[in-house]
Design an enzyme around this catalytic site. Sequence first.
Site, mmCIF file in Angstrom:
data_model
loop_
_atom_site.group_PDB
_atom_site.id
_atom_site.type_symbol
_atom_site.label_atom_id
_atom_site.label_comp_id
_atom_site.label_asym_id
_atom_site.label_seq_id
_atom_site.Cartn_x
_atom_site.Cartn_y
_atom_site.Cartn_z
ATOM 1 N N VAL A 61 0.834 -1.194 0.000
ATOM 2 C CA VAL A 61 0.000 0.000 0.000
ATOM 3 C C VAL A 61 0.870 1.246 0.000
ATOM 4 C CG1 VAL A 61 -1.759 1.263 1.308
ATOM 5 C CG2 VAL A 61 -1.736 -1.226 1.371
ATOM 6 N N CYS A 62 0.468 2.242 -0.776
ATOM 7 C CA CYS A 62 1.048 3.580 -0.695
ATOM 8 C C CYS A 62 -0.095 4.571 -0.921
ATOM 9 C CB CYS A 62 2.183 3.770 -1.712
ATOM 10 S SG CYS A 62 1.650 3.778 -3.425
ATOM 11 N N ARG A 63 0.219 5.803 -1.228
ATOM 12 C CA ARG A 63 -0.845 6.791 -1.403
ATOM 13 C C ARG A 63 -1.672 6.510 -2.642
ATOM 14 N NH1 ARG A 63 -2.008 11.213 -4.052
ATOM 15 N NH2 ARG A 63 0.011 11.405 -5.028
ATOM 16 N N GLY A 65 -0.503 4.021 -5.343
ATOM 17 C CA GLY A 65 -0.202 2.733 -5.960
ATOM 18 C C GLY A 65 1.133 2.672 -6.669
ATOM 19 N N VAL A 90 -4.063 4.263 -0.629
ATOM 20 C CA VAL A 90 -4.858 4.762 0.492
ATOM 21 C C VAL A 90 -5.908 5.761 -0.006
ATOM 22 C CG1 VAL A 90 -4.749 6.088 2.654
ATOM 23 C CG2 VAL A 90 -3.043 4.342 2.188
#
Length: 173
Positions: A61-63, A65, A90
């Site tokens: 997961v990141c902000r 993708g 996210v």
Amino acid sequence: MKPEELKAALDAGQPVKLIDVRSPAEYAEVHIDGSHLVPLSRLNADAVKATDAHAEACVLVCRSGRRAEQARRKLAAAGGVKLHVLEGGVDAWTDADYPVHRGKAAISLERQVRIAAGFLVLAGVVGGTSIHPGFFGLSAFVGAGLMFAGITDWCGMALLIGRMPWNQRAATS
């Protein structure tokens, strides 16, 4: 993996490992409940294995993708299996109104890069105009770096800024 697929897996009690690869400051601002912070700059296969050895799948997961996809490629090259990226990161998770843990707001790493790049380009132009034409090279260097980052999806400035002290504050779940 789409946010609704991840939510369904979590609701069904499936053993899913959530690894958040953003900076500690970004993680402290907002993260998916149950996720573990392993910043991309410190990511290795052993760090991921240590978070939960019983998980059937690992969702990165990141902000948005992009960094999670970089992490997936890095871990896959090291022999990682059952790796998934949360599509939209996210941002997509919160847009779907799924539960998150919210902390103190921080300036995103992407925004910090834009601020720093803009400042350096401006400094190069002002310096080149008023001090010495050699300062224009700073603007050219930053512009070339931005082009390189856009083409390769690798940003050295983001990695550097991500290691700054204000981006390393402790994150708690």
